[in-house]
Every structure is written in structure tokens, then in C-alpha cells.
Scaffold this motif. Structure first.
Motif, PDB file in Angstrom:
ATOM      1  N   GLU A  60       4.729 -33.476 -62.440  1.00 31.57           N
ATOM      2  CA  GLU A  60       3.255 -33.432 -61.736  1.00 31.57           C
ATOM      3  C   GLU A  60       2.339 -33.215 -62.785  1.00 31.57           C
ATOM      4  O   GLU A  60       1.067 -33.613 -62.684  1.00 31.57           O
ATOM      5  N   ARG A  61       2.743 -32.305 -64.000  1.00 38.57           N
ATOM      6  CA  ARG A  61       1.731 -32.037 -64.995  1.00 38.57           C
ATOM      7  C   ARG A  61       1.288 -33.554 -65.566  1.00 38.57           C
ATOM      8  O   ARG A  61      -0.001 -33.720 -65.843  1.00 38.57           O
ATOM      9  N   GLN A  62       2.198 -34.388 -65.832  1.00 38.00           N
ATOM     10  CA  GLN A  62       1.948 -35.628 -66.434  1.00 38.00           C
ATOM     11  C   GLN A  62       0.964 -36.514 -65.578  1.00 38.00           C
ATOM     12  O   GLN A  62       0.152 -37.070 -65.957  1.00 38.00           O
ATOM     13  N   ALA A  63       1.590 -36.546 -64.064  1.00 40.40           N
ATOM     14  CA  ALA A  63       0.617 -37.351 -63.121  1.00 40.40           C
ATOM     15  C   ALA A  63      -0.907 -36.766 -63.300  1.00 40.40           C
ATOM     16  O   ALA A  63      -1.902 -37.584 -63.279  1.00 40.40           O
ATOM     17  N   ILE A  64      -1.092 -35.258 -63.011  1.00 45.56           N
ATOM     18  CA  ILE A  64      -2.448 -34.971 -63.195  1.00 45.56           C
ATOM     19  C   ILE A  64      -3.001 -35.469 -64.565  1.00 45.56           C
ATOM     20  O   ILE A  64      -4.413 -35.682 -64.286  1.00 45.56           O
ATOM     21  N   ARG A  65      -2.367 -35.023 -65.505  1.00 48.07           N
ATOM     22  CA  ARG A  65      -2.883 -35.624 -66.771  1.00 48.07           C
ATOM     23  C   ARG A  65      -3.569 -36.924 -66.888  1.00 48.07           C
ATOM     24  O   ARG A  65      -4.770 -37.284 -67.446  1.00 48.07           O
ATOM     25  N   ARG A  66      -2.701 -37.826 -66.451  1.00 52.99           N
ATOM     26  CA  ARG A  66      -2.808 -39.280 -66.200  1.00 52.99           C
ATOM     27  C   ARG A  66      -4.174 -39.617 -65.299  1.00 52.99           C
ATOM     28  O   ARG A  66      -5.110 -40.316 -65.598  1.00 52.99           O
ATOM     29  N   THR A  81       7.787 -38.305 -54.210  1.00 53.47           N
ATOM     30  CA  THR A  81       8.988 -39.020 -53.669  1.00 53.47           C
ATOM     31  C   THR A  81       9.937 -39.493 -54.869  1.00 53.47           C
ATOM     32  O   THR A  81       9.543 -39.334 -55.960  1.00 53.47           O
ATOM     33  N   ARG A  82      10.873 -40.207 -54.275  1.00 54.79           N
ATOM     34  CA  ARG A  82      11.907 -40.484 -55.349  1.00 54.79           C
ATOM     35  C   ARG A  82      11.215 -41.663 -56.088  1.00 54.79           C
ATOM     36  O   ARG A  82      11.715 -41.947 -57.164  1.00 54.79           O
ATOM     37  N   ARG A  83      10.395 -42.320 -55.842  1.00 55.11           N
ATOM     38  CA  ARG A  83       9.614 -43.434 -56.187  1.00 55.11           C
ATOM     39  C   ARG A  83       8.427 -43.567 -56.737  1.00 55.11           C
ATOM     40  O   ARG A  83       8.011 -44.219 -57.808  1.00 55.11           O
ATOM     41  N   GLU A  84       7.791 -42.721 -56.189  1.00 59.66           N
ATOM     42  CA  GLU A  84       6.272 -42.374 -56.663  1.00 59.66           C
ATOM     43  C   GLU A  84       5.722 -40.868 -56.750  1.00 59.66           C
ATOM     44  O   GLU A  84       6.208 -40.397 -55.868  1.00 59.66           O
ATOM     45  N   VAL A  85       4.365 -40.922 -57.370  1.00 58.54           N
ATOM     46  CA  VAL A  85       3.675 -39.676 -57.329  1.00 58.54           C
ATOM     47  C   VAL A  85       2.378 -39.928 -57.046  1.00 58.54           C
ATOM     48  O   VAL A  85       1.774 -40.785 -57.555  1.00 58.54           O
ATOM     49  N   ALA A  86       1.890 -39.287 -55.717  1.00 60.87           N
ATOM     50  CA  ALA A  86       0.800 -39.678 -55.502  1.00 60.87           C
ATOM     51  C   ALA A  86      -0.433 -38.392 -55.775  1.00 60.87           C
ATOM     52  O   ALA A  86       0.058 -37.123 -55.480  1.00 60.87           O
ATOM     53  N   VAL A  87      -1.555 -38.738 -56.151  1.00 63.30           N
ATOM     54  CA  VAL A  87      -2.195 -37.761 -56.951  1.00 63.30           C
ATOM     55  C   VAL A  87      -3.771 -37.990 -56.190  1.00 63.30           C
ATOM     56  O   VAL A  87      -4.161 -39.224 -56.374  1.00 63.30           O
ATOM     57  N   TYR A 100      -1.682 -43.684 -57.306  1.00 66.72           N
ATOM     58  CA  TYR A 100      -0.144 -43.664 -57.145  1.00 66.72           C
ATOM     59  C   TYR A 100       0.384 -43.988 -58.517  1.00 66.72           C
ATOM     60  O   TYR A 100       0.035 -44.947 -59.320  1.00 66.72           O
ATOM     61  N   PHE A 101       1.415 -43.171 -58.917  1.00 66.49           N
ATOM     62  CA  PHE A 101       2.180 -43.440 -60.195  1.00 66.49           C
ATOM     63  C   PHE A 101       3.630 -43.720 -59.836  1.00 66.49           C
ATOM     64  O   PHE A 101       4.131 -42.978 -59.135  1.00 66.49           O
ATOM     65  N   ALA A 102       4.342 -44.385 -60.661  1.00 62.42           N
ATOM     66  CA  ALA A 102       5.845 -44.639 -60.372  1.00 62.42           C
ATOM     67  C   ALA A 102       6.408 -43.072 -60.996  1.00 62.42           C
ATOM     68  O   ALA A 102       6.162 -42.586 -62.165  1.00 62.42           O
ATOM     69  N   ASN A 103       7.398 -42.952 -60.147  1.00 64.56           N
ATOM     70  CA  ASN A 103       8.289 -41.561 -60.515  1.00 64.56           C
ATOM     71  C   ASN A 103       8.985 -42.172 -61.909  1.00 64.56           C
ATOM     72  O   ASN A 103      10.488 -41.978 -61.580  1.00 64.56           O
ATOM     73  N   ARG A 104       8.855 -42.482 -63.054  1.00 61.47           N
ATOM     74  CA  ARG A 104       9.544 -42.849 -64.101  1.00 61.47           C
ATOM     75  C   ARG A 104       9.000 -42.251 -65.331  1.00 61.47           C
ATOM     76  O   ARG A 104       7.566 -42.079 -65.355  1.00 61.47           O
ATOM     77  N   PRO A 105       9.472 -42.313 -66.313  1.00 65.34           N
ATOM     78  CA  PRO A 105       9.056 -41.497 -67.710  1.00 65.34           C
ATOM     79  C   PRO A 105       7.733 -42.511 -68.053  1.00 65.34           C
ATOM     80  O   PRO A 105       7.606 -43.634 -67.891  1.00 65.34           O
ATOM     81  N   GLY A 106       6.786 -41.812 -68.601  1.00 63.51           N
ATOM     82  CA  GLY A 106       5.390 -42.534 -69.028  1.00 63.51           C
ATOM     83  C   GLY A 106       4.500 -42.692 -67.832  1.00 63.51           C
ATOM     84  O   GLY A 106       3.413 -42.856 -68.030  1.00 63.51           O
TER      85      GLY A 106
END
Length: 111
Positions: A60-66, A81-87, A100-106
Motif C-alpha cells: 500500500e505504501r509503495q502504491a501511494i508513493r507511486r 486484489t491478487r493482481r492489482e492495487v487501485a489508488v 491501477y498498479f500491478a501487484n508485483r515488485p516495483g
């Protein structure tokens, strides 16, 4: 027998034993040589602690920062979700926007 011959035989046997394959273990051995002298560290790779779990996705922290770096004001995580993070957040032109970000590193952006 000569001491030199015993020493040579010992070195030969030690080298032969070191060359044999060994089964893999769940521990690692690290040797650091620094200004304070050698430091030997034995670590367990199985993570026996219940508190520590390596996270291999987009936190969550990385997604908010991005999202903040992309120009969203007041970004908040809407769903994970297993595949994505919605912000969600307010975009550059004052409109409510979802990124939307992919739920994987980076956290690569997918939408």
C-alpha cells in the motif's frame, strides 16, 4: 612417517572431502572480513518468526508513493486484489481519478 607427509596427506583428504557434493540445507553461512576483524554469521532461511514474511508484491505504501509521484493529490488505496492495487485521488485538473498498479515488485502502472 614424516610430519610433512602426514600434512600433505591431510591436505589432500581435506580437499577431496570439500569437493564432494553436499545436500542443500536451510541455513546459510556468511563470513564478513572488515576493519574490526572477521565476523561469522549463521542465518536460517526458513523464517521461523511468525512476524516476518517477505512481501513480494506492491505494498500500500509503495502504491501511494507511486500515485503521488504521478501527480495525484491525497491518494488513498481503494482496493487490493491478487493482481492489482487501485489508488484513488484528485488528478492534476481537479478530477477524481483512479490509477491501477500491478501487484508485483516495483508497482508497474497498468491503468
Amino acid at each position: 612417517m614424516n610430519i610433512g607427509k602426514l600434512f600433505a596427506i591431510g591436505l589432500t583428504l581435506t580437499g577431496a572431502l570439500a569437493a564432494l557434493p553436499s545436500p542443500s540445507s536451510a541455513q546459510g553461512l556468511d563470513l564478513y572480513i572488515g576493519p574490526g576483524g572477521p565476523d561469522l554469521e549463521l542465518r536460517d532461511r526458513r523464517y521461523d518468526d511468525d512476524d516476518y514474511r517477505p512481501y513480494r508484491g506492491c505494498s500500500e505504501r509503495q502504491a501511494i508513493r507511486r500515485a503521488y509521484r504521478l501527480g495525484l493529490r491525497d491518494p488513498e488505496v481503494q482496493s487490493i486484489t491478487r493482481r492489482e492495487v487501485a489508488v484513488d485521488g484528485v488528478g492534476r485538473r481537479g478530477r477524481y481519478t483512479t490509477v491501477y498498479f500491478a501487484n508485483r515488485p516495483g508497482c508497474p502502472r497498468i491503468g
